[in-house]
Design a protein around this motif. Structure first.
Motif, short mmCIF file in Angstrom:
data_model
loop_
_atom_site.label_atom_id
_atom_site.label_comp_id
_atom_site.label_asym_id
_atom_site.label_seq_id
_atom_site.Cartn_x
_atom_site.Cartn_y
_atom_site.Cartn_z
N VAL A 119 0.82 -1.21 0.00
CA VAL A 119 0.00 0.00 0.00
C VAL A 119 0.85 1.26 0.00
CG1 VAL A 119 -1.79 1.27 1.26
CG2 VAL A 119 -1.82 -1.23 1.24
N LEU A 120 1.97 1.22 0.76
CA LEU A 120 2.80 2.42 0.94
C LEU A 120 4.25 2.13 0.58
CD1 LEU A 120 1.48 3.55 4.45
CD2 LEU A 120 0.77 4.44 2.23
N PRO A 121 4.98 3.15 0.12
CA PRO A 121 6.42 2.99 -0.12
C PRO A 121 7.17 2.77 1.19
CG PRO A 121 5.54 4.93 -1.25
CD PRO A 121 4.49 4.46 -0.31
N GLN A 122 8.32 2.09 1.10
CA GLN A 122 9.12 1.79 2.29
C GLN A 122 9.54 3.06 3.03
OE1 GLN A 122 10.27 -1.34 3.83
NE2 GLN A 122 10.44 0.32 5.31
N LYS A 123 9.94 4.09 2.30
CA LYS A 123 10.37 5.32 2.95
C LYS A 123 9.24 5.95 3.75
CE LYS A 123 12.58 9.78 2.07
NZ LYS A 123 13.14 10.70 1.05
N ILE A 124 8.02 5.88 3.24
CA ILE A 124 6.87 6.46 3.94
C ILE A 124 6.55 5.63 5.18
CG2 ILE A 124 4.45 7.05 3.73
CD1 ILE A 124 6.43 8.80 2.11
N ILE A 125 6.67 4.30 5.09
CA ILE A 125 6.45 3.44 6.26
C ILE A 125 7.44 3.80 7.36
CG2 ILE A 125 6.56 1.07 7.11
CD1 ILE A 125 5.63 0.17 4.32
N THR A 126 8.70 4.01 6.97
CA THR A 126 9.73 4.36 7.94
C THR A 126 9.39 5.67 8.63
OG1 THR A 126 11.41 3.22 6.63
CG2 THR A 126 12.18 4.83 8.25
N ARG A 127 8.93 6.63 7.87
CA ARG A 127 8.58 7.94 8.47
C ARG A 127 7.38 7.83 9.41
NH1 ARG A 127 8.44 12.04 3.44
NH2 ARG A 127 7.77 13.49 5.11
N LEU A 128 6.41 7.01 9.05
CA LEU A 128 5.27 6.79 9.94
C LEU A 128 5.71 6.11 11.23
CD1 LEU A 128 2.54 5.60 7.40
CD2 LEU A 128 2.53 7.74 8.71
N ASN A 129 6.61 5.12 11.09
CA ASN A 129 7.11 4.42 12.28
C ASN A 129 7.92 5.35 13.17
OD1 ASN A 129 5.95 1.97 11.62
ND2 ASN A 129 7.75 1.23 10.51
N ASP A 130 8.53 6.37 12.56
CA ASP A 130 9.32 7.33 13.35
C ASP A 130 8.44 8.37 14.02
OD1 ASP A 130 11.65 6.06 12.72
OD2 ASP A 130 12.17 7.38 11.06
N GLU A 137 5.95 10.44 12.45
CA GLU A 137 5.35 11.51 11.64
C GLU A 137 3.86 11.24 11.43
OE1 GLU A 137 7.31 13.34 8.26
OE2 GLU A 137 9.04 12.05 8.61
N THR A 138 3.06 12.26 11.59
CA THR A 138 1.62 12.11 11.41
C THR A 138 1.12 12.82 10.15
OG1 THR A 138 1.26 14.02 12.86
CG2 THR A 138 1.18 11.82 13.88
N LEU A 139 1.81 13.85 9.72
CA LEU A 139 1.44 14.57 8.50
C LEU A 139 2.59 14.45 7.51
CD1 LEU A 139 -0.46 16.43 6.92
CD2 LEU A 139 0.73 18.38 7.98
N ILE A 140 2.35 13.73 6.44
CA ILE A 140 3.38 13.54 5.42
C ILE A 140 2.89 14.17 4.12
CG2 ILE A 140 4.64 11.86 4.03
CD1 ILE A 140 4.66 10.01 6.39
N ALA A 141 3.54 15.25 3.68
CA ALA A 141 3.21 15.95 2.44
C ALA A 141 4.49 16.57 1.90
CB ALA A 141 2.15 17.03 2.68
N ASP A 142 4.89 16.21 0.67
CA ASP A 142 6.17 16.66 0.11
C ASP A 142 5.96 17.17 -1.31
OD1 ASP A 142 7.86 15.59 2.38
OD2 ASP A 142 7.07 13.69 1.62
N ARG A 143 6.77 18.13 -1.69
CA ARG A 143 6.76 18.62 -3.08
C ARG A 143 8.01 18.09 -3.78
NH1 ARG A 143 4.61 22.49 -6.38
NH2 ARG A 143 5.98 23.32 -8.01
N PHE A 144 7.81 17.59 -5.02
CA PHE A 144 8.92 17.10 -5.83
C PHE A 144 8.90 17.89 -7.15
CE2 PHE A 144 7.62 13.73 -3.02
CZ PHE A 144 8.82 13.21 -2.54
#
Length: 544
Positions: A345-356, A358-365
């Motif tokens: 469902v989610l990318p590994q990097k996003i899972i890591t950030r959730l586990n750390d 983070e509750t709000l994840i929003a990035d500009r690329f």
């Protein structure tokens, strides 16, 4: 523990008496230990800085304290109880005990008080605090032995008139020891042995020791193997599983400590519990073995009851550790299953950030490439297939898409019906995002064409790609979704909708990034919803 048919409470009453003696010893040992401690510190101070004239009286105090400790220590042993009972009635025995204790206490107080008087004369006032504390403990000890008459009031087998009289202190003590006797009553030996039966290895260089231990442990229901050397023990442990090792400390060639060290350094053997056995009982030997990983330490000759208790305790702890390991393995397996599900469902990097946390994840690329694909005429095709055939066909096709995305390192964002969305450069920026997403598009068309060769109902696919800035993040709280937004996404979707079947249509922005890698064909007169006339190209093949 056997029972007396005429006195079923006999064992408990005897235990209560032994517990009472142990309690008396405990009450004596604390102040006696304090007296010895203060006396030794006083003597060290005098030896170090004088005056030496105080040493003889300090030595007399320490000798008297040693006599006190010996008398108190005897209360712990069964022989002391027997000797007390042989003297006659308990009241007389206690009277003698109080007399024996008073003699060294009086000596301590007498010499201590004389030393107090001498401190000023010898310019040794620095000693006053410790000397006063020592005498206070002597007074406390003296007060305690005055209460020993109450011992007779609650000893189980002292049925005197005085004992029968109401005595609140005696009743409380009697209740305490009766409760302790009940709590510590041994279980049935056969039942306990059967419950704790294990596979045990005995390592001892003396055949007589191995024989006696083997017979005793076999009688308790254990499966026993014995060897005469550490080397043979290590070889056998690598071939066969054991629940416990009884390891002799003193052996030729390889001593028990060396065997223990090798066991605990071997990942395959380190979890086997080891009880060290030896005629040595020096505290240094015990400490070294325990620090090296031994479960316990037993001195020869063995007390059978203590041996059985230590072995059963070690086996039980091993069982608890095995249960714990099993639970941890199950937890780890569930965790891995959860992480695999989450990765779908989610990318590994996003899972890591959730586990750390983070509750709000929003990035500009600023640089990313987005791919949209869709099966042509899927709605019409789905009406001709059974639900099982439809799901089977889609699963076979999209599973290959998933494998290709993983191989190329691009991120599948979502599937909606027959639509499939992929992004490159998100959530990990990469310089070759356009090339990676282009190879994904070409690969998807090739997969569909290959699957169609054997499919009953063939599919056609359209693919649209655009490159530019995007915003990506997590939405939802019940079911997480990692999604991508922005005009780049909208353009990619519209390029897909206007793409010829089984082709890959890209924007000029993407084509510019691929000019050195892929060949393209220009499309004229293309109109996109909300964009009007739009320059686009068809991706043909990689350059030679």
């Amino acid at each position: 523990m056997t029972s007396d048919p005429e006195n079923p409470r006999g064992p408990d009453r005897l235990f209560e008496r032994r517990a009472q003696l142990s309690n008396l010893r405990q009450e004596l040992v604390a102040p006696v230990s304090a007296i010895i401690g203060y006396g030794e510190m006083l003597r060290e101070d005098v030896v170090e800085s004088g005056p030496g004239a105080l040493l003889p009286d300090l030595d007399r105090i320490l000798k008297a304290a040693g006599d006190l400790h010996q008398i108190a220590d005897q209360l712990y042993h069964q022989e002391a109880d027997g000797a007390m009972r042989e003297r006659g009635d308990d009241a007389h025995a206690i009277k003698l005990l109080r007399h024996d204790l008073r003699t060294p206490i009086n000596a301590i107080k007498g010499y201590g008080e004389m030393l107090l008087e001498d401190l000023t004369a010898f310019d040794a006032e620095r000693l006053r605090a410790d000397l006063t504390a020592m005498l206070q403990n002597a007074d406390q000890l003296l007060r305690r032995i005055e209460t020993f008459a109450g011992f007779r009031d609650h000893v189980p087998d002292a049925p005197t008139k005085e004992a029968a009289a109401p005595n609140a202190s005696g009743d409380a003590a009697r209740a305490m020891f009766a409760n302790l006797a009940t709590s510590l009553r041994p279980d049935d030996v056969a039942g306990a042995s059967a419950a704790a039966a294990g596979v045990i290895l005995i390592v001892d260089d003396l055949e007589s020791n191995r024989s006696v231990l083997s017979r005793r442990l076999s009688r308790d229901g254990h499966a026993v193997t014995s060897v005469e050397s550490g080397q043979k023990a290590l070889e056998l442990l690598r071939r066969k599983e054991f629940d416990l090792v009884l390891l002799d400390l003193m052996m030729p060639e390889m001593n028990g400590y060396e065997v223990l060290s090798r066991l605990k350094s071997d990942p395959a053997l380190r979890r086997i519990p080891v009880i060290m056995i030896s005629a040595l009982d020096e505290i240094d030997s015990v400490v070294r073995c325990i620090e090296a990983g031994a479960e316990d330490y037993l001195s020869k000759p063995f007390d059978p009851t203590l041996l059985r208790a230590r072995i059963n305790a070690s086996l039980e702890k091993k069982q608890w550790r095995l249960r714990e390991r099993s639970y941890l393995d199950r937890i780890e397996a569930e965790k891995e299953k959860f992480e695999r599900l989450l990765l779908s469902v989610l990318p590994q990097k996003i899972i890591t950030r959730l586990n750390d946390g983070e509750t709000l994840i929003a990035d500009r690329f600023d640089e990313a490439s987005v791919l949209f694909s869709d099966l042509v005429g899927f709605t019409e095709i789905s009406t001709k297939l059974s639900p099982a055939d439809l799901v089977t066909s889609l699963n076979a096709l999209f599973s290959e898409f998933d494998a290709l995305a993983q191989e190329l390192g691009v991120e599948k964002v979502k599937m909606i019906g027959d639509a499939y969305m992929v992004v490159a450069g998100v959530p990990e920026p990469r310089a070759d995002h356009a090339e990676a997403i282009a190879r994904m598009g070409i690969g998807m068309v090739e997969i569909v064409e290959r699957v169609n060769r054997t499919a009953v109902t063939p599919f056609d696919i359209r693919v649209g790609i655009h490159s530019g800035p995007v915003v990506a993040g997590i939405i939802g709280t019940h079911r997480f979704l990692y999604d991508v937004w922005g005009d780049t996404v909208n353009v990619a979707s519209r390029l897909e909708a206007t793409c010829p079947p089984n082709r890959v249509q890209i924007s000029e922005e993407t084509a510019l990034l691929l000019s050195q890698v892929f060949e393209t064909e220009r499309r004229d007169d293309l109109m996109l919803k909300g964009k009007g006339a739009f320059a686009a190209r068809i991706l043909t093949a990689a350059q030679a």
